[in-house]
Design an enzyme around this catalytic site. Structure first.
Site, PDB file in Angstrom:
ATOM      1  N   GLY A  17      60.759  37.938  23.628  1.00 25.56           N
ATOM      2  CA  GLY A  17      60.737  37.013  22.507  1.00 25.56           C
ATOM      3  C   GLY A  17      60.829  37.643  21.132  1.00 25.56           C
ATOM      4  N   HIS A 114      73.811  36.694  22.383  1.00 25.87           N
ATOM      5  CA  HIS A 114      74.202  37.554  23.505  1.00 25.87           C
ATOM      6  C   HIS A 114      74.389  38.978  22.994  1.00 25.87           C
ATOM      7  CE1 HIS A 114      75.973  38.722  27.281  1.00 25.87           C
ATOM      8  NE2 HIS A 114      77.108  39.055  26.719  1.00 25.87           N
ATOM      9  N   GLY A 148      80.580  26.881  30.328  1.00 32.53           N
ATOM     10  CA  GLY A 148      80.957  28.163  30.921  1.00 32.53           C
ATOM     11  C   GLY A 148      79.828  29.163  30.803  1.00 32.53           C
TER      12      GLY A 148
HETATM   13  N1  LIG Z   1      75.747  26.684  30.151  1.00 35.38           N
HETATM   14  C1  LIG Z   1      75.353  27.865  29.644  1.00 35.38           C
HETATM   15  N2  LIG Z   1      74.048  28.202  29.659  1.00 35.38           N
HETATM   16  C2  LIG Z   1      73.652  29.392  29.140  1.00 35.38           C
HETATM   17  C3  LIG Z   1      74.593  30.295  28.612  1.00 35.38           C
HETATM   18  C4  LIG Z   1      75.975  29.908  28.584  1.00 35.38           C
HETATM   19  O1  LIG Z   1      76.851  30.646  28.092  1.00 35.38           O
HETATM   20  N3  LIG Z   1      76.296  28.677  29.100  1.00 35.38           N
HETATM   21  N4  LIG Z   1      74.186  31.545  28.162  1.00 35.38           N
HETATM   22  C5  LIG Z   1      72.917  31.982  28.741  1.00 35.38           C
HETATM   23  C6  LIG Z   1      72.460  33.336  28.266  1.00 35.38           C
HETATM   24  N5  LIG Z   1      73.236  34.314  29.013  1.00 35.38           N
HETATM   25  C7  LIG Z   1      74.051  35.177  28.339  1.00 35.38           C
HETATM   26  O2  LIG Z   1      74.111  35.210  27.089  1.00 35.38           O
HETATM   27  C8  LIG Z   1      73.174  34.284  30.427  1.00 35.38           C
HETATM   28  C9  LIG Z   1      71.921  34.165  31.052  1.00 35.38           C
HETATM   29  C10 LIG Z   1      71.848  34.069  32.433  1.00 35.38           C
HETATM   30  C11 LIG Z   1      73.013  34.085  33.203  1.00 35.38           C
HETATM   31  C12 LIG Z   1      72.912  33.907  34.688  1.00 35.38           C
HETATM   32  O3  LIG Z   1      73.820  34.279  35.431  1.00 35.38           O
HETATM   33  N6  LIG Z   1      71.823  33.272  35.142  1.00 35.38           N
HETATM   34  C13 LIG Z   1      71.691  32.953  36.568  1.00 35.38           C
HETATM   35  C14 LIG Z   1      70.635  33.849  37.201  1.00 35.38           C
HETATM   36  C15 LIG Z   1      69.289  33.637  36.546  1.00 35.38           C
HETATM   37  C16 LIG Z   1      68.164  34.557  37.078  1.00 35.38           C
HETATM   38  O4  LIG Z   1      68.446  35.479  37.845  1.00 35.38           O
HETATM   39  O5  LIG Z   1      67.018  34.287  36.682  1.00 35.38           O
HETATM   40  C17 LIG Z   1      71.322  31.475  36.694  1.00 35.38           C
HETATM   41  O6  LIG Z   1      71.141  30.791  35.645  1.00 35.38           O
HETATM   42  O7  LIG Z   1      71.228  31.008  37.833  1.00 35.38           O
HETATM   43  C18 LIG Z   1      74.246  34.228  32.596  1.00 35.38           C
HETATM   44  C19 LIG Z   1      74.334  34.319  31.193  1.00 35.38           C
HETATM   45  C20 LIG Z   1      71.854  30.938  28.528  1.00 35.38           C
HETATM   46  N7  LIG Z   1      72.335  29.700  29.143  1.00 35.38           N
HETATM   47  N1  LIG Z   2      72.906  37.084  28.364  1.00 32.31           N
HETATM   48  C1  LIG Z   2      71.620  36.803  27.849  1.00 32.31           C
HETATM   49  C2  LIG Z   2      70.998  38.039  27.258  1.00 32.31           C
HETATM   50  O1  LIG Z   2      71.252  39.143  27.701  1.00 32.31           O
HETATM   51  N2  LIG Z   2      70.171  37.811  26.237  1.00 32.31           N
HETATM   52  C3  LIG Z   2      69.551  38.900  25.527  1.00 32.31           C
HETATM   53  O2  LIG Z   2      68.207  39.085  25.943  1.00 32.31           O
HETATM   54  C4  LIG Z   2      67.524  39.757  24.868  1.00 32.31           C
HETATM   55  C5  LIG Z   2      66.210  39.048  24.684  1.00 32.31           C
HETATM   56  O3  LIG Z   2      65.399  39.793  23.811  1.00 32.31           O
HETATM   57  P1  LIG Z   2      64.054  39.119  23.239  1.00 32.31           P
HETATM   58  O4  LIG Z   2      63.398  38.402  24.383  1.00 32.31           O
HETATM   59  O5  LIG Z   2      63.262  40.291  22.709  1.00 32.31           O
HETATM   60  O6  LIG Z   2      64.472  38.165  22.144  1.00 32.31           O
HETATM   61  C6  LIG Z   2      68.420  39.637  23.630  1.00 32.31           C
HETATM   62  O7  LIG Z   2      69.062  40.860  23.318  1.00 32.31           O
HETATM   63  C7  LIG Z   2      69.439  38.609  24.036  1.00 32.31           C
HETATM   64  O8  LIG Z   2      70.703  38.761  23.406  1.00 32.31           O
END
Ligand SMILES: Nc1nc2c(c(=O)[nH]1)N[C@@H](CN(C=O)c1ccc(C(=O)N[C@@H](CCC(=O)O)C(=O)O)cc1)CN2
Ligand SMILES: NCC(=O)N[C@@H]1O[C@H](COP(=O)([O-])[O-])[C@@H](O)[C@H]1O
EC number: 2.1.2.2
Length: 206
Positions: A17, A114, A148
């Site tokens: 966080g 991200h 996506g």
């Molecule tokens: N609809 C969307 N939701 C979220 C996105 C997005 O682009 N579209 N971004 C994520 C954050 N993120 C990357 O920036 C990201 C986080 C998690 C995953 C993922 O594959 N999650 C899986 C596995 C989760 C786990 O192991 O706990 C899942 O959700 O089942 C990909 C990208 C935030 N939400």
């Molecule tokens: N694809 C999702 C992803 O990788 N998110 C990344 O998790 C970190 C959370 O840090 P925080 O909990 O210290 O804010 C951040 O760097 C964020 O971009």
């Protein structure tokens, strides 16, 4: 002329966080123009929830494993977020993909930060994949969430150099310093100035 009410932010987290903390700190200044009205998570016992508690911000947790289907989790999470009437939903280290319930309720009002320069290296391991690929410049991206994975229109980006002796942790830590500045700046502008999404272009202002 009365001051406009601060934009209502709901922030979703899954870990330490530090991005949330940067927003909480920025929101202590009334001129920032936003207020974190709730913090949600997909898991218990994380520092992000403790940060919200310390700031006196309401929290909620919805674990996927507590629901019979992913769709039920998505609906419960989205309904709980909606109860706080957010102007903007900020995914800050939230490690779950949000589904149809979120898109139907908050389309165009969900942003995600991200730790890579989108569209490169989407997913949960951006810094590691960037390092593995051998990039010399990495960074972070704030984008509007779509259905996506890290494919939504880009709001802001910042570049970060990759050092020869970087590990995934040292690179990610360097990115996070810049990422917190990017997030606070961009969310603050969205809150104060508004924003418009035209195709893949996002611009601040009405
Ligand atoms: N609809 C969307 N939701 C979220 C996105 C997005 O682009 N579209 N971004 C994520 C954050 N993120 C990357 O920036 C990201 C986080 C998690 C995953 C993922 O594959 N999650 C899986 C596995 C989760 C786990 O192991 O706990 C899942 O959700 O089942 C990909 C990208 C935030 N939400
Ligand atoms: N694809 C999702 C992803 O990788 N998110 C990344 O998790 C970190 C959370 O840090 P925080 O909990 O210290 O804010 C951040 O760097 C964020 O971009």
């Amino acid at each position: 002329m009365p001051e406009p009410l601060p934009a209502r932010l709901v922030v979703l987290v899954s870990g330490s966080g530090t991005n949330l903390q940067a927003l909480l700190d920025a929101c202590t200044d009334p001129s920032y123009g936003a207020s974190v009205v709730a913090v949600g998570a997909d898991r218990d016992d994380i520092e992000g929830l403790a940060r919200a508690d310390a700031a006196g911000v309401p929290t909620f947790v919805k674990r996927v494993k507590d629901f019979t289907t992913r769709e039920h989790w998505d609906r419960a999470m989205a309904e709980t977020v909606a109860n706080f009437d957010p102007d903007l939903l900020v995914l800050a280290g939230f490690m779950k993909l949000v589904g149809e319930e979120f898109h139907s309720r908050f389309e165009g009002r969900i942003v995600n930060t991200h730790p890579a320069l989108s569209p490169s290296f989407p997913g949960m391991h951006g810094p590691a994949e960037a390092l593995e690929h051998g990039v010399k410049i990495s960074g972070c991206t704030l984008f509007v969430v779509d259905d996506g994975v890290d494919t939504g229109p880009i709001v802001a980006q910042r570049a970060v150099p990759v050092e020869d002796d970087d590990t995934t942790a040292t690179l990610h830590d360097r990115i996070k310093v810049v990422e917190r500045e990017m997030l606070v700046d961009a969310v603050g502008r969205m809150a104060r100035e508004g924003f418009a999404i035209t195709g893949r272009k996002v611009r601040f202002g009405q």
